[in-house]
Scaffold this motif. Sequence first.
Motif, PDB file in Angstrom:
ATOM      1  N   GLU A 184      11.845   2.120   3.761  1.00  0.00           N
ATOM      2  CA  GLU A 184      10.480   2.406   4.246  1.00  0.00           C
ATOM      3  C   GLU A 184      10.096   1.254   5.154  1.00  0.00           C
ATOM      4  O   GLU A 184       9.895   0.137   4.674  1.00  0.00           O
ATOM      5  N   GLU A 217       7.591  -0.951   7.347  1.00  0.00           N
ATOM      6  CA  GLU A 217       6.150  -1.167   7.236  1.00  0.00           C
ATOM      7  C   GLU A 217       5.707  -2.365   8.083  1.00  0.00           C
ATOM      8  O   GLU A 217       6.464  -3.308   8.305  1.00  0.00           O
ATOM      9  N   LYS A 276      10.202  -0.388  -7.421  1.00  0.00           N
ATOM     10  CA  LYS A 276       9.763  -1.092  -6.218  1.00  0.00           C
ATOM     11  C   LYS A 276       9.985  -2.601  -6.268  1.00  0.00           C
ATOM     12  O   LYS A 276       9.870  -3.260  -5.240  1.00  0.00           O
ATOM     13  N   VAL A 318       0.858  -1.183   0.000  1.00  0.00           N
ATOM     14  CA  VAL A 318       0.000   0.000   0.000  1.00  0.00           C
ATOM     15  C   VAL A 318       0.894   1.233   0.000  1.00  0.00           C
ATOM     16  O   VAL A 318       1.799   1.345   0.821  1.00  0.00           O
ATOM     17  N   ASP A 378      10.223  -1.829   2.642  1.00  0.00           N
ATOM     18  CA  ASP A 378       9.845  -1.680   1.238  1.00  0.00           C
ATOM     19  C   ASP A 378      10.921  -0.802   0.613  1.00  0.00           C
ATOM     20  O   ASP A 378      10.819   0.423   0.631  1.00  0.00           O
ATOM     21  N   THR A 393       4.205   3.033   4.799  1.00  0.00           N
ATOM     22  CA  THR A 393       5.265   3.508   5.690  1.00  0.00           C
ATOM     23  C   THR A 393       4.891   4.839   6.341  1.00  0.00           C
ATOM     24  O   THR A 393       4.241   5.676   5.711  1.00  0.00           O
TER      25      THR A 393
HETATM   26 ZN    ZN Z   1       6.082   1.507   1.010  1.00  0.00          ZN
END
Ligand code: ZN
Length: 209
Positions: A60, A62, A110, A11, A89, A179
């Motif tokens: 990040e 999470e 990503k 997300v 992430d 995040t």
């Molecule tokens: Zn992220």
Amino acid sequence: MAMNIKNIYCVGRNFVLHAQELNNTIPASPLLFLKPTHSLIIADGRDIVFPKTRGDIHYEVEFVVHIGRQYEQGINVDDLIDQMALGLDLTLRHVQSELKKKGYPWLQAKGFPHSAVLTTWSPFKGIEESIKYDFILEKNGQVTQQGNIKDMIFDLPTIVEFTANNFGLDQGDIIFTGTPAGVGPVADGDCFTLKWDGKQLGDCTIKLI
Ligand code: ZN
């Protein structure tokens, strides 16, 4: 991976302060993207190595949930999620900015190998229990990100329902839930420690060669 993980949902922009730090608007509905399973790696104290040629990698932290059974309409999230972990992430921020400008998908920013770093799994004790604790990322011994799932723009029931209705959700899927503020670039040799409920769930050192 010890666990047979299927889809890796993530997300984006799910915490207000993080959306603002990247000058992003707050989405009206959950913003989801996927990572390939090749992105998975466990933060068990190991070194994780990336070629410098990939570009600037940002961390990040999470909260990550593991789906324990097939989704059914109206199912209670506490019955659907069986495990939780923390994850990084990892993101090629410069690449992502260029992709955003062109309106292209985020995959290249990503989805690179080892971009989904996971701690070991712990039993999920339900939302009410989980909001009692912050999740924390330490970089070289200093707290650099701290978040709580109660501050998510789209809460777990909303994310789960949205994901199931739009893409499908079943046993073995995992979701990186977004995040909090405080993301930043990784430097060669940075040591990351992921903590939850006062306990260290995982750590790794990132090497850039
Ligand atoms: Zn992220």
